[in-house]
Write a protein that holds these residues in place. Structure first.
Motif, PDB file in Angstrom:
ATOM      1  N   ALA A 112       0.836  -1.213   0.000  1.00 27.88           N
ATOM      2  CA  ALA A 112       0.000   0.000   0.000  1.00 27.88           C
ATOM      3  C   ALA A 112       0.865   1.255   0.000  1.00 27.88           C
ATOM      4  O   ALA A 112       0.517   2.263  -0.637  1.00 27.88           O
ATOM      5  N   LYS A 113       1.994   1.199   0.694  1.00 31.28           N
ATOM      6  CA  LYS A 113       2.897   2.371   0.719  1.00 31.28           C
ATOM      7  C   LYS A 113       3.429   2.632  -0.682  1.00 31.28           C
ATOM      8  O   LYS A 113       3.484   3.772  -1.139  1.00 31.28           O
ATOM      9  N   TYR A 114       3.791   1.554  -1.359  1.00 31.75           N
ATOM     10  CA  TYR A 114       4.285   1.708  -2.729  1.00 31.75           C
ATOM     11  C   TYR A 114       3.165   2.244  -3.629  1.00 31.75           C
ATOM     12  O   TYR A 114       3.376   3.168  -4.423  1.00 31.75           O
ATOM     13  N   ALA A 115       1.973   1.683  -3.461  1.00 38.58           N
ATOM     14  CA  ALA A 115       0.832   2.127  -4.281  1.00 38.58           C
ATOM     15  C   ALA A 115       0.538   3.609  -4.036  1.00 38.58           C
ATOM     16  O   ALA A 115       0.173   4.346  -4.961  1.00 38.58           O
ATOM     17  N   GLN A 116       0.732   4.026  -2.803  1.00 43.36           N
ATOM     18  CA  GLN A 116       0.456   5.431  -2.476  1.00 43.36           C
ATOM     19  C   GLN A 116       1.394   6.381  -3.223  1.00 43.36           C
ATOM     20  O   GLN A 116       0.982   7.449  -3.663  1.00 43.36           O
ATOM     21  N   THR A 117       2.638   5.956  -3.414  1.00 39.18           N
ATOM     22  CA  THR A 117       3.584   6.824  -4.143  1.00 39.18           C
ATOM     23  C   THR A 117       3.142   6.990  -5.590  1.00 39.18           C
ATOM     24  O   THR A 117       3.516   7.941  -6.259  1.00 39.18           O
ATOM     25  N   LEU A 118       2.332   6.038  -6.084  1.00 46.15           N
ATOM     26  CA  LEU A 118       1.847   6.113  -7.472  1.00 46.15           C
ATOM     27  C   LEU A 118       0.398   6.607  -7.522  1.00 46.15           C
ATOM     28  O   LEU A 118      -0.224   6.618  -8.588  1.00 46.15           O
ATOM     29  N   GLY A 119      -0.140   6.931  -6.363  1.00 48.58           N
ATOM     30  CA  GLY A 119      -1.523   7.450  -6.296  1.00 48.58           C
ATOM     31  C   GLY A 119      -2.574   6.400  -6.599  1.00 48.58           C
ATOM     32  O   GLY A 119      -3.659   6.714  -7.087  1.00 48.58           O
ATOM     33  N   LEU A 120      -2.259   5.127  -6.296  1.00 47.75           N
ATOM     34  CA  LEU A 120      -3.189   4.041  -6.631  1.00 47.75           C
ATOM     35  C   LEU A 120      -3.895   3.472  -5.395  1.00 47.75           C
ATOM     36  O   LEU A 120      -3.241   3.009  -4.464  1.00 47.75           O
ATOM     37  N   PRO A 121      -5.246   3.453  -5.401  1.00 43.96           N
ATOM     38  CA  PRO A 121      -5.959   2.776  -4.312  1.00 43.96           C
ATOM     39  C   PRO A 121      -5.933   1.260  -4.531  1.00 43.96           C
ATOM     40  O   PRO A 121      -5.944   0.793  -5.675  1.00 43.96           O
ATOM     41  N   ILE A 122      -5.908   0.501  -3.439  1.00 43.10           N
ATOM     42  CA  ILE A 122      -5.987  -0.955  -3.547  1.00 43.10           C
ATOM     43  C   ILE A 122      -7.133  -1.442  -2.645  1.00 43.10           C
ATOM     44  O   ILE A 122      -7.491  -0.774  -1.687  1.00 43.10           O
ATOM     45  N   ALA A 123      -7.695  -2.613  -2.962  1.00 47.89           N
ATOM     46  CA  ALA A 123      -8.830  -3.098  -2.160  1.00 47.89           C
ATOM     47  C   ALA A 123      -8.776  -4.600  -1.960  1.00 47.89           C
ATOM     48  O   ALA A 123      -8.281  -5.345  -2.818  1.00 47.89           O
ATOM     49  N   LEU A 124      -9.300  -5.032  -0.803  1.00 49.83           N
ATOM     50  CA  LEU A 124      -9.283  -6.451  -0.422  1.00 49.83           C
ATOM     51  C   LEU A 124     -10.638  -7.077  -0.710  1.00 49.83           C
ATOM     52  O   LEU A 124     -11.670  -6.559  -0.273  1.00 49.83           O
ATOM     53  N   GLU A 125     -10.639  -8.211  -1.416  1.00 51.58           N
ATOM     54  CA  GLU A 125     -11.890  -8.895  -1.759  1.00 51.58           C
ATOM     55  C   GLU A 125     -12.116 -10.086  -0.820  1.00 51.58           C
ATOM     56  O   GLU A 125     -11.434 -11.106  -0.928  1.00 51.58           O
ATOM     57  N   PRO A 126     -13.099  -9.990   0.082  1.00 46.50           N
ATOM     58  CA  PRO A 126     -13.423 -11.171   0.894  1.00 46.50           C
ATOM     59  C   PRO A 126     -14.010 -12.250  -0.027  1.00 46.50           C
ATOM     60  O   PRO A 126     -14.835 -11.943  -0.890  1.00 46.50           O
ATOM     61  N   VAL A 127     -13.573 -13.489   0.142  1.00 47.59           N
ATOM     62  CA  VAL A 127     -14.140 -14.592  -0.643  1.00 47.59           C
ATOM     63  C   VAL A 127     -14.591 -15.701   0.301  1.00 47.59           C
ATOM     64  O   VAL A 127     -14.254 -15.690   1.488  1.00 47.59           O
ATOM     65  N   ASN A 128     -15.334 -16.645  -0.222  1.00 45.29           N
ATOM     66  CA  ASN A 128     -15.964 -17.633   0.656  1.00 45.29           C
ATOM     67  C   ASN A 128     -14.958 -18.586   1.309  1.00 45.29           C
ATOM     68  O   ASN A 128     -13.806 -18.677   0.909  1.00 45.29           O
ATOM     69  N   ARG A 129     -15.418 -19.275   2.309  1.00 42.28           N
ATOM     70  CA  ARG A 129     -14.581 -20.128   3.167  1.00 42.28           C
ATOM     71  C   ARG A 129     -13.845 -21.233   2.419  1.00 42.28           C
ATOM     72  O   ARG A 129     -12.856 -21.774   2.922  1.00 42.28           O
ATOM     73  N   TYR A 130     -14.360 -21.624   1.245  1.00 42.52           N
ATOM     74  CA  TYR A 130     -13.690 -22.683   0.480  1.00 42.52           C
ATOM     75  C   TYR A 130     -12.522 -22.129  -0.341  1.00 42.52           C
ATOM     76  O   TYR A 130     -11.754 -22.876  -0.919  1.00 42.52           O
ATOM     77  N   GLU A 131     -12.425 -20.801  -0.418  1.00 44.17           N
ATOM     78  CA  GLU A 131     -11.368 -20.175  -1.211  1.00 44.17           C
ATOM     79  C   GLU A 131     -10.307 -19.479  -0.365  1.00 44.17           C
ATOM     80  O   GLU A 131      -9.217 -19.213  -0.848  1.00 44.17           O
TER      81      GLU A 131
END
Ligand code: LER
Ligand code: MN
Length: 282
Positions: free
Chosen positions: A133-152
């Motif tokens: 995220a720190k690296y992404a911030q230097t490039l002005g890029l947001p990142i996001a976490l995708e919750p997935v189901n228990r089998y994944e």
């Protein structure tokens, strides 16, 4: 809300052979295309950037951590491989002018877990993602976490857990990416998950409970869109289905869920736009 299409509606791997899908998404009235970054070897940054500019289409990127790249591994080298790969994804995303980068980026996708995650594993995920995220911030890029189901995954199955990890990461440019298919399995209510993420909600995958065309199954779209309307969600949302059935994806899709990618878009788009209208979400 911006409505887009995940390229997996048509293909299972991105390369210059699939560049025309950018034109196709635009022609079919999508606001953006979501490009998978699983195989960076075949991803031509210059060509993709140019095509997006020529066509005049926005894009988002996503990926999953494959075997050998696990932020929650006990092996420091494996964790480092995951961090390096995610930084590469950030660089590629920024290189093509993507608006955000997201996915199953906190732990190996489809990890065979025999125990619930320990606090140490949560911390390792947070530490690795903080560096990304720190690296992404230097490039002005947001990142996001995708919750997935228990089998994944054993780490992030719900919006609440995603918010906890975001808190531990402690960076402003990290948000939540929800997916109606996974929410239908793990959340109590679609609305509760959206309300929990609130202003941190950056991306949504729209698919039915069977991963087919939105509006054809059991997902409670009214509950979802009423709440998106209430918070006036202005982020991205992509139709995600796996029309191209292949053996190299851990999605367990063994039958045809939509006749083809174009039908997924035309029927999915008509349905999602009607929900937006119903709940006054522009
Ligand atoms: C994984 O199940 C998923 O929902 C996708 O977003 C990753 O390809
Ligand atoms: Mn998804």
């Amino acid at each position: 809300m911006k409505l887009g299409i995940h390229a997996y509606a048509w293909c299972s791997q991105w390369s210059n052979d699939t560049l025309n899908l950018i034109n196709r998404a635009k022609d079919l009235g999508m606001d953006f295309i979501e490009l998978p970054l699983m195989s960076l070897d075949t991803f031509d940054v210059k060509a993709v950037r140019q095509r997006l500019l020529d066509v005049g289409l926005e894009c988002c990127t996503s990926t999953v951590l494959l075997e050998g790249m696990d932020l929650t591994s006990g092996d420091a080298e494996e964790r480092q491989r995951a961090v390096s790969y995610l930084k590469q994804c950030v660089e590629v995303s920024s290189g093509i002018g993507a608006k955000q980068f997201s996915g199953v980026i906190y732990s190996q996708h489809v990890k065979l877990a025999i125990k619930r995650p320990s606090e140490k594993e949560w911390q390792m995920a947070a530490d690795g993602l903080r560096e990304v995220a720190k690296y992404a911030q230097t490039l002005g890029l947001p990142i996001a976490l995708e919750p997935v189901n228990r089998y994944e995954t054993y780490l992030i199955n719900t919006s609440e857990q995603a918010m906890r990890l975001i808190d531990m990461i402690g960076m402003d440019n990290v948000g939540v990416h929800l997916d109606t298919y996974h929410m239908n399995i793990e959340e109590k209510r679609f609305s509760d998950a959206v309300k929990l993420a609130d202003s941190k909600l950056m991306h949504i995958h729209l698919c039915e409970n069977d991963r087919g065309i939105p509006g054809t199954g059991l997902v409670d779209w009214d509950d979802l869109f009423r709440t998106l309307g209430e918070i006036n969600y202005q982020g991205y949302a992509a139709l995600e289905s796996f029309v191209d059935i292949t053996d190299n994806m851990s999605t367990w899709v063994w039958r045809q869920l939509a006749p083809n990618g174009d039908t997924l878009i035309t029927e999915g788009k008509a349905f999602i736009r009607s929900m937006q209208e119903k709940y006054r979400l522009v």
